[in-house]
Design a protein around this motif. Structure first.
Motif, PDB file in Angstrom:
ATOM      1  N   ASN A  20       0.844  -1.192   0.000  1.00 50.82           N
ATOM      2  CA  ASN A  20       0.000   0.000   0.000  1.00 50.82           C
ATOM      3  C   ASN A  20       0.882   1.245   0.000  1.00 50.82           C
ATOM      4  O   ASN A  20       1.259   1.746   1.068  1.00 50.82           O
ATOM      5  CB  ASN A  20      -0.938   0.000   1.214  1.00 50.82           C
ATOM      6  N   TRP A  21       1.206   1.724  -1.180  1.00 47.00           N
ATOM      7  CA  TRP A  21       2.076   2.895  -1.301  1.00 47.00           C
ATOM      8  C   TRP A  21       1.493   4.111  -0.593  1.00 47.00           C
ATOM      9  O   TRP A  21       2.226   4.986  -0.164  1.00 47.00           O
ATOM     10  CB  TRP A  21       2.363   3.204  -2.777  1.00 47.00           C
ATOM     11  N   ARG A  22       0.181   4.170  -0.412  1.00 48.12           N
ATOM     12  CA  ARG A  22      -0.443   5.324   0.248  1.00 48.12           C
ATOM     13  C   ARG A  22      -0.047   5.426   1.721  1.00 48.12           C
ATOM     14  O   ARG A  22      -0.084   6.495   2.300  1.00 48.12           O
ATOM     15  CB  ARG A  22      -1.960   5.231   0.136  1.00 48.12           C
ATOM     16  N   LYS A  23       0.296   4.289   2.340  1.00 51.11           N
ATOM     17  CA  LYS A  23       0.663   4.272   3.758  1.00 51.11           C
ATOM     18  C   LYS A  23       2.159   4.033   3.968  1.00 51.11           C
ATOM     19  O   LYS A  23       2.608   3.943   5.106  1.00 51.11           O
ATOM     20  CB  LYS A  23      -0.139   3.194   4.491  1.00 51.11           C
ATOM     21  N   ALA A  24       2.893   3.930   2.903  1.00 58.63           N
ATOM     22  CA  ALA A  24       4.337   3.684   3.001  1.00 58.63           C
ATOM     23  C   ALA A  24       5.037   4.897   3.609  1.00 58.63           C
ATOM     24  O   ALA A  24       4.566   6.030   3.485  1.00 58.63           O
ATOM     25  CB  ALA A  24       4.914   3.392   1.623  1.00 58.63           C
ATOM     26  N   GLU A  25       6.160   4.625   4.247  1.00 58.38           N
ATOM     27  CA  GLU A  25       6.968   5.698   4.842  1.00 58.38           C
ATOM     28  C   GLU A  25       7.853   6.309   3.762  1.00 58.38           C
ATOM     29  O   GLU A  25       9.056   6.064   3.688  1.00 58.38           O
ATOM     30  CB  GLU A  25       7.794   5.132   5.992  1.00 58.38           C
ATOM     31  N   ILE A  26       7.207   7.109   2.910  1.00 61.73           N
ATOM     32  CA  ILE A  26       7.891   7.795   1.818  1.00 61.73           C
ATOM     33  C   ILE A  26       7.431   9.252   1.816  1.00 61.73           C
ATOM     34  O   ILE A  26       6.343   9.561   2.313  1.00 61.73           O
ATOM     35  CB  ILE A  26       7.606   7.135   0.450  1.00 61.73           C
ATOM     36  N   PRO A  27       8.232  10.145   1.259  1.00 58.05           N
ATOM     37  CA  PRO A  27       7.829  11.558   1.232  1.00 58.05           C
ATOM     38  C   PRO A  27       6.664  11.803   0.267  1.00 58.05           C
ATOM     39  O   PRO A  27       6.417  11.014  -0.647  1.00 58.05           O
ATOM     40  CB  PRO A  27       9.097  12.291   0.775  1.00 58.05           C
ATOM     41  N   PRO A  28       5.952  12.925   0.465  1.00 55.58           N
ATOM     42  CA  PRO A  28       4.813  13.257  -0.393  1.00 55.58           C
ATOM     43  C   PRO A  28       5.160  13.265  -1.892  1.00 55.58           C
ATOM     44  O   PRO A  28       4.334  12.878  -2.716  1.00 55.58           O
ATOM     45  CB  PRO A  28       4.389  14.647   0.092  1.00 55.58           C
ATOM     46  N   ARG A  29       6.377  13.685  -2.229  1.00 57.70           N
ATOM     47  CA  ARG A  29       6.790  13.710  -3.642  1.00 57.70           C
ATOM     48  C   ARG A  29       6.712  12.312  -4.245  1.00 57.70           C
ATOM     49  O   ARG A  29       6.183  12.121  -5.338  1.00 57.70           O
ATOM     50  CB  ARG A  29       8.213  14.256  -3.751  1.00 57.70           C
ATOM     51  N   GLN A  30       7.245  11.327  -3.529  1.00 53.95           N
ATOM     52  CA  GLN A  30       7.223   9.962  -4.044  1.00 53.95           C
ATOM     53  C   GLN A  30       5.804   9.393  -4.038  1.00 53.95           C
ATOM     54  O   GLN A  30       5.431   8.647  -4.936  1.00 53.95           O
ATOM     55  CB  GLN A  30       8.187   9.077  -3.252  1.00 53.95           C
ATOM     56  N   ARG A  31       5.016   9.759  -3.064  1.00 55.90           N
ATOM     57  CA  ARG A  31       3.626   9.296  -3.034  1.00 55.90           C
ATOM     58  C   ARG A  31       2.878   9.829  -4.260  1.00 55.90           C
ATOM     59  O   ARG A  31       2.119   9.098  -4.903  1.00 55.90           O
ATOM     60  CB  ARG A  31       2.945   9.731  -1.733  1.00 55.90           C
ATOM     61  N   ALA A  32       3.096  11.103  -4.592  1.00 50.54           N
ATOM     62  CA  ALA A  32       2.455  11.679  -5.786  1.00 50.54           C
ATOM     63  C   ALA A  32       2.919  10.952  -7.047  1.00 50.54           C
ATOM     64  O   ALA A  32       2.117  10.670  -7.949  1.00 50.54           O
ATOM     65  CB  ALA A  32       2.763  13.173  -5.872  1.00 50.54           C
ATOM     66  N   MET A  33       4.201  10.636  -7.107  1.00 51.04           N
ATOM     67  CA  MET A  33       4.755   9.892  -8.244  1.00 51.04           C
ATOM     68  C   MET A  33       4.065   8.538  -8.389  1.00 51.04           C
ATOM     69  O   MET A  33       3.684   8.127  -9.489  1.00 51.04           O
ATOM     70  CB  MET A  33       6.267   9.712  -8.029  1.00 51.04           C
ATOM     71  N   LEU A  34       3.886   7.842  -7.264  1.00 56.18           N
ATOM     72  CA  LEU A  34       3.263   6.520  -7.297  1.00 56.18           C
ATOM     73  C   LEU A  34       1.762   6.605  -7.577  1.00 56.18           C
ATOM     74  O   LEU A  34       1.208   5.731  -8.255  1.00 56.18           O
ATOM     75  CB  LEU A  34       3.542   5.758  -6.011  1.00 56.18           C
ATOM     76  N   ASP A  35       1.100   7.654  -7.096  1.00 56.10           N
ATOM     77  CA  ASP A  35      -0.313   7.859  -7.435  1.00 56.10           C
ATOM     78  C   ASP A  35      -0.466   7.930  -8.954  1.00 56.10           C
ATOM     79  O   ASP A  35      -1.361   7.311  -9.540  1.00 56.10           O
ATOM     80  CB  ASP A  35      -0.858   9.155  -6.819  1.00 56.10           C
ATOM     81  N   PHE A  36       0.427   8.687  -9.580  1.00 59.89           N
ATOM     82  CA  PHE A  36       0.380   8.845 -11.040  1.00 59.89           C
ATOM     83  C   PHE A  36       0.718   7.529 -11.740  1.00 59.89           C
ATOM     84  O   PHE A  36       0.036   7.123 -12.682  1.00 59.89           O
ATOM     85  CB  PHE A  36       1.337   9.954 -11.480  1.00 59.89           C
TER      86      PHE A  36
END
Length: 195
Positions: free
Chosen positions: A111-127
């Protein structure tokens, strides 16, 4: 290894054999994908040429705004969405090594949405997930969301191209029954023994 037997290393064309041996020297083993695709040399060459252009852009004289870890994060996340065991395990191992985070691959795969990653990477993975599952729904708002995190249009192309390329790879690995090498499972999880 899979439904389609891998060719013998000694039967491969010289250029492919040399590359496989180079990878073996670096990794300490031959990742199964190198031999699985080698059964069709022309496809092997095309596959790895595009792979390298996306994942090692400096090999083709190009720069990318994505880090090596971010590229592997895209592969791991979208491969999980495609249920590709081989690519999640293999690229998850590389991701752990590049990011120096033993938990990150499991987190983004589940679940990339709950992963311990910065918002930039979360936005990248959302896309990337949207490209993976709903590419027809991509619109200007998706580009704007990435621009807000510092991605330019070339970076966005990279995210989409990596996602699309590994969609092909995921499907080839899954249908053929390609299994991850056992070595991948522990890579980047435990510290290397000091020499």
């Amino acid at each position: 290894m899979n439904r389609y037997p891998a060719p013998d290393l000694n039967d491969l064309p010289a250029d492919i054999k040399a590359k496989v041996l180079e990878v073996q020297e670096k990794a300490g083993f031959v990742p199964n994908v190198f031999l699985a695709f080698a059964r069709r040399p022309a496809e092997w060459r095309a596959f790895f040429a595009y792979h390298d252009a996306l994942m090692v852009p400096e090999s083709v004289g190009r720069t990318s705004g994505l880090t090596k870890g971010e590229r592997e994060m895209i592969v791991t996340t979208t491969s999980a969405a495609n249920n590709c065991l081989y690519c999640v395990v293999a690229h998850g191992a590389i991701l752990r090594i590049y990011e120096k985070k033993p938990l990150v691959a499991d987190q983004v795969a589940i679940n990339w949405r709950k992963a311990e990653i910065p918002p930039r990477q979360r936005a990248m993975l959302d896309f990337a997930i949207k490209v993976c599952q709903q590419s027809d729904a991509i619109g200007e708002a998706d580009f704007e969301a990435l621009h807000a995190h510092g991605f330019d249009d070339e970076d966005i192309w990279d995210i989409a191209a990596i996602t699309a390329f590994f969609g092909l790879s995921n499907r080839m690995a899954s249908f053929s029954g390609m299994m991850p090498n056992p070595e991948f499972y522990l890579m980047g999880r435990v510290p290397k023994a000091k020499s």
